[in-house]
Structures are given as C-alpha cells and as structure tokens.
Design a protein around this motif. Structure first.
Motif, PDB file in Angstrom:
ATOM      1  N   PRO A   1     -38.514  12.707 -39.153  1.00  0.00           N
ATOM      2  CA  PRO A   1     -38.635  11.775 -38.014  1.00  0.00           C
ATOM      3  C   PRO A   1     -38.360  12.430 -36.671  1.00  0.00           C
ATOM      4  CG  PRO A   1     -37.454  10.744 -39.824  1.00  0.00           C
ATOM      5  CD  PRO A   1     -37.602  12.186 -40.186  1.00  0.00           C
ATOM      6  N   LEU A   2     -37.406  13.368 -36.625  1.00  0.00           N
ATOM      7  CA  LEU A   2     -37.113  14.060 -35.374  1.00  0.00           C
ATOM      8  C   LEU A   2     -38.249  14.966 -34.948  1.00  0.00           C
ATOM      9  CD1 LEU A   2     -33.372  15.031 -35.985  1.00  0.00           C
ATOM     10  CD2 LEU A   2     -34.262  13.160 -34.588  1.00  0.00           C
ATOM     11  N   ALA A   3     -39.040  15.464 -35.906  1.00  0.00           N
ATOM     12  CA  ALA A   3     -40.172  16.317 -35.582  1.00  0.00           C
ATOM     13  C   ALA A   3     -41.405  15.512 -35.213  1.00  0.00           C
ATOM     14  CB  ALA A   3     -40.487  17.237 -36.763  1.00  0.00           C
ATOM     15  N   VAL A   4     -41.544  14.311 -35.777  1.00  0.00           N
ATOM     16  CA  VAL A   4     -42.733  13.491 -35.521  1.00  0.00           C
ATOM     17  C   VAL A   4     -42.643  12.811 -34.158  1.00  0.00           C
ATOM     18  CG1 VAL A   4     -44.015  11.461 -36.316  1.00  0.00           C
ATOM     19  CG2 VAL A   4     -43.200  13.153 -37.963  1.00  0.00           C
ATOM     20  N   TYR A   5     -41.445  12.469 -33.721  1.00  0.00           N
ATOM     21  CA  TYR A   5     -41.292  11.738 -32.463  1.00  0.00           C
ATOM     22  C   TYR A   5     -41.871  12.493 -31.263  1.00  0.00           C
ATOM     23  CZ  TYR A   5     -39.069   9.219 -28.619  1.00  0.00           C
ATOM     24  OH  TYR A   5     -38.844   8.524 -27.466  1.00  0.00           O
ATOM     25  N   PRO A   6     -41.600  13.798 -31.049  1.00  0.00           N
ATOM     26  CA  PRO A   6     -42.242  14.515 -29.935  1.00  0.00           C
ATOM     27  C   PRO A   6     -43.761  14.594 -30.075  1.00  0.00           C
ATOM     28  CG  PRO A   6     -40.321  15.704 -30.704  1.00  0.00           C
ATOM     29  CD  PRO A   6     -40.601  14.650 -31.712  1.00  0.00           C
ATOM     30  N   ILE A   7     -44.255  14.703 -31.305  1.00  0.00           N
ATOM     31  CA  ILE A   7     -45.710  14.708 -31.511  1.00  0.00           C
ATOM     32  C   ILE A   7     -46.303  13.375 -31.074  1.00  0.00           C
ATOM     33  CG2 ILE A   7     -47.527  14.847 -33.272  1.00  0.00           C
ATOM     34  CD1 ILE A   7     -45.738  16.706 -34.861  1.00  0.00           C
ATOM     35  N   PHE A   8     -45.616  12.289 -31.414  1.00  0.00           N
ATOM     36  CA  PHE A   8     -46.042  10.954 -30.995  1.00  0.00           C
ATOM     37  C   PHE A   8     -46.119  10.871 -29.473  1.00  0.00           C
ATOM     38  CE2 PHE A   8     -44.963   6.688 -29.582  1.00  0.00           C
ATOM     39  CZ  PHE A   8     -45.826   5.884 -30.313  1.00  0.00           C
ATOM     40  N   LEU A   9     -45.089  11.350 -28.781  1.00  0.00           N
ATOM     41  CA  LEU A   9     -45.081  11.309 -27.322  1.00  0.00           C
ATOM     42  C   LEU A   9     -46.175  12.188 -26.723  1.00  0.00           C
ATOM     43  CD1 LEU A   9     -41.280  11.366 -26.429  1.00  0.00           C
ATOM     44  CD2 LEU A   9     -42.844   9.420 -26.384  1.00  0.00           C
ATOM     45  N   PHE A  10     -46.419  13.337 -27.331  1.00  0.00           N
ATOM     46  CA  PHE A  10     -47.436  14.268 -26.828  1.00  0.00           C
ATOM     47  C   PHE A  10     -48.813  13.622 -26.802  1.00  0.00           C
ATOM     48  CE2 PHE A  10     -50.587  17.577 -28.001  1.00  0.00           C
ATOM     49  CZ  PHE A  10     -50.561  18.315 -26.832  1.00  0.00           C
ATOM     50  N   PHE A  11     -49.220  13.039 -27.924  1.00  0.00           N
ATOM     51  CA  PHE A  11     -50.540  12.411 -27.981  1.00  0.00           C
ATOM     52  C   PHE A  11     -50.572  11.089 -27.227  1.00  0.00           C
ATOM     53  CE2 PHE A  11     -50.773  15.123 -31.832  1.00  0.00           C
ATOM     54  CZ  PHE A  11     -51.887  15.857 -31.478  1.00  0.00           C
ATOM     55  N   PHE A  12     -49.420  10.422 -27.110  1.00  0.00           N
ATOM     56  CA  PHE A  12     -49.384   9.175 -26.352  1.00  0.00           C
ATOM     57  C   PHE A  12     -49.656   9.433 -24.871  1.00  0.00           C
ATOM     58  CE2 PHE A  12     -47.058   6.087 -23.769  1.00  0.00           C
ATOM     59  CZ  PHE A  12     -47.613   4.905 -24.215  1.00  0.00           C
ATOM     60  N   ILE A  13     -49.062  10.473 -24.317  1.00  0.00           N
ATOM     61  CA  ILE A  13     -49.269  10.781 -22.890  1.00  0.00           C
ATOM     62  C   ILE A  13     -50.733  11.127 -22.629  1.00  0.00           C
ATOM     63  CG2 ILE A  13     -48.695  12.412 -21.058  1.00  0.00           C
ATOM     64  CD1 ILE A  13     -45.887  12.548 -22.239  1.00  0.00           C
ATOM     65  N   ILE A  14     -51.327  11.956 -23.492  1.00  0.00           N
ATOM     66  CA  ILE A  14     -52.727  12.340 -23.286  1.00  0.00           C
ATOM     67  C   ILE A  14     -53.642  11.132 -23.480  1.00  0.00           C
ATOM     68  CG2 ILE A  14     -54.572  13.850 -24.091  1.00  0.00           C
ATOM     69  CD1 ILE A  14     -52.456  15.847 -24.905  1.00  0.00           C
ATOM     70  N   SER A  15     -53.351  10.288 -24.443  1.00  0.00           N
ATOM     71  CA  SER A  15     -54.169   9.078 -24.656  1.00  0.00           C
ATOM     72  C   SER A  15     -54.027   8.126 -23.470  1.00  0.00           C
ATOM     73  CB  SER A  15     -53.750   8.383 -25.948  1.00  0.00           C
ATOM     74  OG  SER A  15     -53.938   9.226 -27.064  1.00  0.00           O
ATOM     75  N   TRP A  16     -52.843   8.073 -22.874  1.00  0.00           N
ATOM     76  CA  TRP A  16     -52.668   7.224 -21.692  1.00  0.00           C
ATOM     77  C   TRP A  16     -53.510   7.720 -20.517  1.00  0.00           C
ATOM     78  CZ3 TRP A  16     -51.043   2.618 -20.419  1.00  0.00           C
ATOM     79  CH2 TRP A  16     -50.798   2.336 -19.093  1.00  0.00           C
TER      80      TRP A  16
END
Length: 226
Positions: A205-220
């Motif tokens: 979970p600690l490794a997936v959370y930054p990946i989630f934020l990374f793609f969320f910013i680009i998708s935004w």
C-alpha cells in the motif's frame, strides 16, 4: 659420434610444424544464441542499421501491447528502455501545452517544460520511494514501467481532444471525465501489475499510493485542459 651428428642433422633439417586452421573474429557474422533465461542473445556488430532500428521499434510496440493487456509481467522489467516513455512524454507535453497568446485565454494548459518536469521528476520520486521501501527493482526499470503505463492516459488525451472539437456541453464534459477516469484506472492497474511483485507484501500500500498520485496528477492535467 657420427650417429649423434646424423641425428642432429635430421632434427635441424626436419620441416617446421605448420599452423593450420581458420582464424575466426568474434562478431564477424550475426549469430543467435540462447541465454540461460531463454532470451535470444543477438550479436549485432555487423547487423544493418535498418534491421536494428526495426527490431527496436518492434520491441517498443510489444511493450505498448503489454501495457494495454497487462498479463505478461517480465517483458518491461527484463528488456527495459526509455524510448517509449520519451515518445509518450513528448506527445502529451505537445498536446497539453498552453498558448502564451493573450487572445486565447481559454487555453490554460501547462507549458511544455512543465509537463516534462511533472512526468520525469514524478517517475523518479515514485521510483525512489519504491527503492526506500525495499523494492527489488532497478531505478531505470521502474521509470520504464511508469513511462510505458502512461499509454492509457495518452489515449484518453487523444479522445478528449477529439471531443473538444465539438461545442462545450455538460454531456461532453461528463464523457471526457469518464474517458480520463478509465485511462487513469487502467494506467494505475497496469503499473501495479508490473511493480507490485517487486515490493514486500506488507509495504505494497505504501508503494501504490505514490503511483496513484502520479497518474492522478497527469490525468487531472488531461481533464482540465480545455
């Protein structure tokens, strides 16, 4: 004494041994062997440039396919490269860049360099976080996976640009939202498929959370570009 002289003369007059055989220079011909992992090991010293370029293009295309259909997990990690991420980043930065003209205030997209910084610095931070959590993956392998996993987001960007050609309505905005969300979800899932196995089970979970934020910013950025 005479017999010893005769033997000495026979030795001196005997012909010198000849060196026979063929001198082979490594790399003279292109040979294909199989490495212990079952992957062909190509000797490309004398290979035509055209064949080398075509093989590299095919390898990049195979990686794009594995991102869109994330079932085989070792191709992006074993034969990593940065050509695909560079192409995707350049394409998205070109499409998303805003206009500096005062007459086009509606085009409020980011600058070309800003997209580059977000993608590459963001991928580096996510990779560093993965390494600090004990992930057994190299730095460039992680950057390669994150870069190739931008493919669904890039596809959603193309669809949104086509939708923006029509008049702005609530339904079209909703359609853009759904398209961007699907690209974001698919990119996050694909990256987790490739990178999830490299993390300790109790730290995933600690490794997936930054990946989630990374793609969320680009998708935004994709969704907010109008």
């Amino acid at each position: 004494m005479d017999s010893k002289l005769d033997m000495f003369e026979d030795v001196n007059t005997s012909p010198a041994p000849s060196l026979e055989g063929e001198m082979s220079i490594p790399g003279k011909r292109m040979t294909t062997t199989t490495s212990p992992g079952g992957v062909p090991d190509y000797n490309t010293l004398d290979e035509p440039i055209r064949e080398t370029v075509l093989r590299d293009i095919r390898a990049v295309g195979v990686k794009f396919y594995h991102v869109l259909y994330p079932k085989e997990k070792s191709s992006l990690l074993r034969d990593w490269d940065l050509w695909g991420p560079l192409v995707l980043c350049t394409f998205m930065a070109t499409i998303l860049q805003g206009s500096s003209s005062a007459d086009s205030m509606a085009d409020n997209g980011p600058e070309f360099a800003q997209v580059f910084v977000i993608v590459w610095i963001g991928a580096a931070i996510v990779t560093l976080n993965s390494k600090l959590l004990g992930g057994n993956i190299s730095f460039f392998q992680s950057v390669c996976v994150l870069g190739y996993c931008l493919t669904p987001v890039a596809i959603s960007l193309i669809v949104c640009r086509v939708i923006l050609l029509a008049a702005h309505t609530t339904f079209l905005f909703f359609l853009r939202f759904v398209t961007t969300t699907m690209g974001f979800a698919w990119a996050t899932y694909a990256s987790f498929v490739f990178l999830g196995q490299s993390q300790p089970p109790h730290r995933k979970p600690l490794a997936v959370y930054p990946i989630f934020l990374f793609f969320f910013i680009i998708s935004w950025l994709v969704l907010s570009h109008n």
